[in-house]
Write an enzyme that holds these catalytic residues in place. Structure first.
Site, PDB file in Angstrom:
ATOM      1  CE1 TYR A 151      -3.174   3.029   0.689  1.00 13.55           C
ATOM      2  CE2 TYR A 151      -2.078   3.268   2.808  1.00 13.55           C
ATOM      3  CZ  TYR A 151      -2.951   3.746   1.854  1.00 13.55           C
ATOM      4  OH  TYR A 151      -3.589   4.952   2.041  1.00 13.55           O
TER       5      TYR A 151
HETATM    6  N1  LIG Z   1      -8.937   7.453   5.555  1.00 17.51           N
HETATM    7  C1  LIG Z   1      -7.667   7.607   5.910  1.00 17.51           C
HETATM    8  O1  LIG Z   1      -7.339   7.625   7.100  1.00 17.51           O
HETATM    9  C2  LIG Z   1      -6.604   7.799   4.863  1.00 17.51           C
HETATM   10  C3  LIG Z   1      -5.281   8.020   5.313  1.00 17.51           C
HETATM   11  C4  LIG Z   1      -4.287   8.193   4.363  1.00 17.51           C
HETATM   12  C5  LIG Z   1      -4.587   8.196   3.018  1.00 17.51           C
HETATM   13  N2  LIG Z   1      -5.864   7.962   2.604  1.00 17.51           N
HETATM   14  C6  LIG Z   1      -6.127   7.965   1.164  1.00 17.51           C
HETATM   15  O2  LIG Z   1      -7.232   8.818   0.909  1.00 17.51           O
HETATM   16  C7  LIG Z   1      -8.000   8.323  -0.193  1.00 17.51           C
HETATM   17  C8  LIG Z   1      -9.447   8.173   0.201  1.00 17.51           C
HETATM   18  O3  LIG Z   1      -9.528   7.278   1.309  1.00 17.51           O
HETATM   19  P1  LIG Z   1     -10.902   6.896   2.010  1.00 17.51           P
HETATM   20  O4  LIG Z   1     -10.608   6.712   3.458  1.00 17.51           O
HETATM   21  O5  LIG Z   1     -11.964   7.829   1.584  1.00 17.51           O
HETATM   22  O6  LIG Z   1     -11.120   5.443   1.375  1.00 17.51           O
HETATM   23  P2  LIG Z   1     -12.452   4.773   0.773  1.00 17.51           P
HETATM   24  O7  LIG Z   1     -12.107   3.349   0.516  1.00 17.51           O
HETATM   25  O8  LIG Z   1     -13.606   5.075   1.664  1.00 17.51           O
HETATM   26  O9  LIG Z   1     -12.648   5.554  -0.595  1.00 17.51           O
HETATM   27  C9  LIG Z   1     -12.041   5.189  -1.803  1.00 17.51           C
HETATM   28  C10 LIG Z   1     -13.143   5.077  -2.858  1.00 17.51           C
HETATM   29  O10 LIG Z   1     -12.514   4.768  -4.094  1.00 17.51           O
HETATM   30  C11 LIG Z   1     -13.272   3.787  -4.764  1.00 17.51           C
HETATM   31  N3  LIG Z   1     -12.353   3.004  -5.580  1.00 17.51           N
HETATM   32  C12 LIG Z   1     -11.403   2.127  -5.151  1.00 17.51           C
HETATM   33  N4  LIG Z   1     -10.739   1.619  -6.187  1.00 17.51           N
HETATM   34  C13 LIG Z   1     -11.278   2.178  -7.300  1.00 17.51           C
HETATM   35  C14 LIG Z   1     -10.999   2.047  -8.680  1.00 17.51           C
HETATM   36  N5  LIG Z   1     -10.033   1.247  -9.118  1.00 17.51           N
HETATM   37  N6  LIG Z   1     -11.738   2.785  -9.553  1.00 17.51           N
HETATM   38  C15 LIG Z   1     -12.719   3.610  -9.113  1.00 17.51           C
HETATM   39  N7  LIG Z   1     -13.029   3.756  -7.811  1.00 17.51           N
HETATM   40  C16 LIG Z   1     -12.297   3.049  -6.914  1.00 17.51           C
HETATM   41  C17 LIG Z   1     -13.930   2.941  -3.691  1.00 17.51           C
HETATM   42  O11 LIG Z   1     -15.141   2.341  -4.135  1.00 17.51           O
HETATM   43  C18 LIG Z   1     -14.151   3.963  -2.572  1.00 17.51           C
HETATM   44  O12 LIG Z   1     -15.477   4.467  -2.584  1.00 17.51           O
HETATM   45  C19 LIG Z   1      -7.326   7.021  -0.619  1.00 17.51           C
HETATM   46  O13 LIG Z   1      -6.463   7.305  -1.692  1.00 17.51           O
HETATM   47  C20 LIG Z   1      -6.533   6.611   0.608  1.00 17.51           C
HETATM   48  O14 LIG Z   1      -5.429   5.827   0.263  1.00 17.51           O
HETATM   49  C21 LIG Z   1      -6.877   7.774   3.500  1.00 17.51           C
END
Ligand SMILES: NC(=O)c1ccc[n+]([C@@H]2O[C@H](COP(=O)([O-])OP(=O)(O)OC[C@H]3O[C@@H](n4cnc5c(N)ncnc54)[C@H](O)[C@@H]3O)[C@@H](O)[C@H]2O)c1
Length: 335
Positions: A151
Site C-alpha cells: 500500500y
Molecule cells: N482514511 C484515511 O485515514 C486515509 C489516510 C491516508 C490516506 N488515505 C487515502 O485517501 C484516499 C481516500 O480514502 P478513504 O478513506 O476515503 O477510502 P475509501 O475506501 O472510503 O474511498 C475510496 C473510494 O474509491 C473507490 N475506488 C477504489 N478503487 C477504485 C478504482 N479502481 N476505480 C474507481 N473507484 C475506486 C472505492 O469504491 C471507494 O469508494 C485514498 O487514496 C486513501 O489511500 C486515507
C-alpha cells in the site's frame, strides 16, 4: 469551478464533494463502488450527493480507460483524486488490488490530465509513505524511501508518477499525505468503526503492540477545510515563482509539492480507546496482541508547510471528533 472528485462514494471523497458543493462548485463524482467494504455505505453517501444540485455521479473503475475518458471529456478546472485501494493490512493478502487501482488507475488519470491539464490536481497520498522513518515529526522534506507495505509503496509510486507528469506536462499537482482520518461516515475497516461495533456488541477488541502505538488522528472536517484552502494554492510553475517558503517541499523542476495533513498531535492507542469508552458509555474488553506485520508504532505530522500555505492547522479535539462519530454511528446503525 467544475471539479472532478474521484472516490466520491468513499469516506473522504464524499465529504470533500459535499463541501465543494456547499462552496458553490459544480462537482462530477466518479467511483467504482468496489466491494472492499460495505457497498451500501458507499451507495448511501452517493445518494446524499445525488440529491444536491450541482452534483453528477458516475459509476466507473479507474482501470476502465474508455469510461474514464468519457467522464473526463475536455477536462476540469480542478481534480481531487481519492479513488484508490486503501488499507494497510489488506495489502498483505490482496496485493494485486493495489497495483490495479493505485498504479494503473492513477496512471490512467494522469494520461487524461496530460492532454487536458487541470489548473490544479490534488491527489491523496498517505503518512504510510514515511514507512520505517524513526525521526518524528514526519516532515515532507525527510526522505521516505523505506515503505513497509505494498500500500505504502503504491502511494509513494503515485507521488513519483505524478511528479514526472507534472514536470513533463506542466500539471500543477499537490500530493496530500493524510494521517489517520476519522469522523462521521467513516470506513468500517478502520479502528474507530471496528472498536465502536465491538463495544456496542459486547465483543473484545484487539490492541496491537500491547497498546504501545500512537496515531496522529485527523478529524474529517479539518481535513476537508485544509484541502479546500489548498485548492487555490497550486504549486507555481518554475518561471513564476516568488521567494520560496522555508518549509516548502516544492520540486525544483515541476509545479509539484507534497503536503502533510495531520493534527500534529499523536494520541496513544489507550487514550483513543478511553475516548471511545466515554462516547459510547461502554467498557472495552481489551485483547492485547503483538504488532501486526507492516504496521508502524507512531505517526506524527509536521504541519508547518500546511500552516504556511493555508494559515490553517487541524484543531478538533479527539474526544469531540469521536463523540461526533459515535452520534453518527448510532444513527446510521440504529444502535
Ligand atoms: N482514511 C484515511 O485515514 C486515509 C489516510 C491516508 C490516506 N488515505 C487515502 O485517501 C484516499 C481516500 O480514502 P478513504 O478513506 O476515503 O477510502 P475509501 O475506501 O472510503 O474511498 C475510496 C473510494 O474509491 C473507490 N475506488 C477504489 N478503487 C477504485 C478504482 N479502481 N476505480 C474507481 N473507484 C475506486 C472505492 O469504491 C471507494 O469508494 C485514498 O487514496 C486513501 O489511500 C486515507
Amino acid at each position: 469551478m467544475r471539479i472532478l472528485v474521484t472516490g466520491s462514494a468513499g469516506f473522504i471523497g464524499f465529504h470533500m464533494a459535499r463541501r465543494l458543493l456547499d462552496e458553490g462548485h459544480e462537482v462530477v463524482g466518479l467511483d467504482g463502488f468496489t466491494p472492499y467494504y460495505d457497498r451500501n455505505l458507499k451507495l448511501c453517501r452517493h445518494g446524499i450527493l445525488l440529491q444536491r444540485p450541482g452534483f453528477s455521479g458516475h459509476e466507473a473503475m479507474l482501470e476502465d480507460c474508455a469510461a474514464l475518458q468519457r467522464i473526463y471529456g475536455a477536462g476540469f478546472h480542478a481534480v481531487y483524486h481519492f479513488a484508490a485501494q486503501a488499507g494497510v493490512r489488506y495489502s498483505l493478502d490482496n496485493p494485486r488490488a493495489y497495483l490495479d487501482a493505485n498504479l494503473t488507475g492513477t496512471f490512467n488519470l494522469l494520461e487524461l490530465m496530460r492532454h487536458a491539464p487541470p489548473a490544479h490536481a490534488l491527489m491523496a497520498s498517505t503518512s504510510s509513505v514515511y514507512g520505517a522513518n524513526a525521526k518524528v515529526p514526519f516532515c515532507e522534506r525527510d526522505r521516505a524511501d523505506h515503505p513497509l507495505t505494498l500500500y505504502a509503496a503504491s502511494k509513494k509510486a503515485n507521488e513519483e508518477m505524478a511528479h514526472a507528469y507534472s514536470h513533463l506536462f506542466k500539471i500543477p499537482i499537490t500530493m496530500l499525505r493524510l494521517f489517520t482520518v476519522y469522523g462521521p461516515w467513516g470506513r468500517p475497516d478502520m479502528a474507530l468503526f471496528k472498536f465502536a461495533a465491538a463495544l456496542f456488541g459486547g465483543r473484545p477488541i484487539d490492541i496491537y503492540n500491547h497498546g504501545k502505538m500512537s496515531r496522529d488522528f485527523t478529524y474529517i472536517d479539518d481535513l476537508v477545510e485544509a484541502m479546500l484552502r489548498l485548492l487555490n494554492r497550486g504549486p507555481p510553475l518554475a518561471e513564476v515563482r516568488g521567494p520560496p517558503l522555508a518549509e516548502d517541499s516544492l520540486s525544483p523542476v515541476a509545479p509539484w509539492r507534497v503536503v502533510n495533513i495531520g493534527a500534529e498531535t499523536p494520541v496513544a492507542l489507550m487514550d483513543f480507546v478511553a475516548a471511545i469508552e466515554v462516547a459510547t458509555g461502554a467498557r472495552a474488553k481489551c485483547n492485547f496482541v503483538d504488532m501486526q506485520q507492516g504496521d508502524v508504532p507512531v505517526t506524527f505530522a509536521d504541519t508547518s508547510l500546511l500552516s504556511a500555505l493555508t494559515g490553517f492547522t487541524p484543531k478538533t479535539q479527539l474526544k469531540e471528533g469521536v463523540k461526533a462519530f459515535i452520534a453518527w454511528y448510532r444513527d446510521y446503525c440504529g444502535t
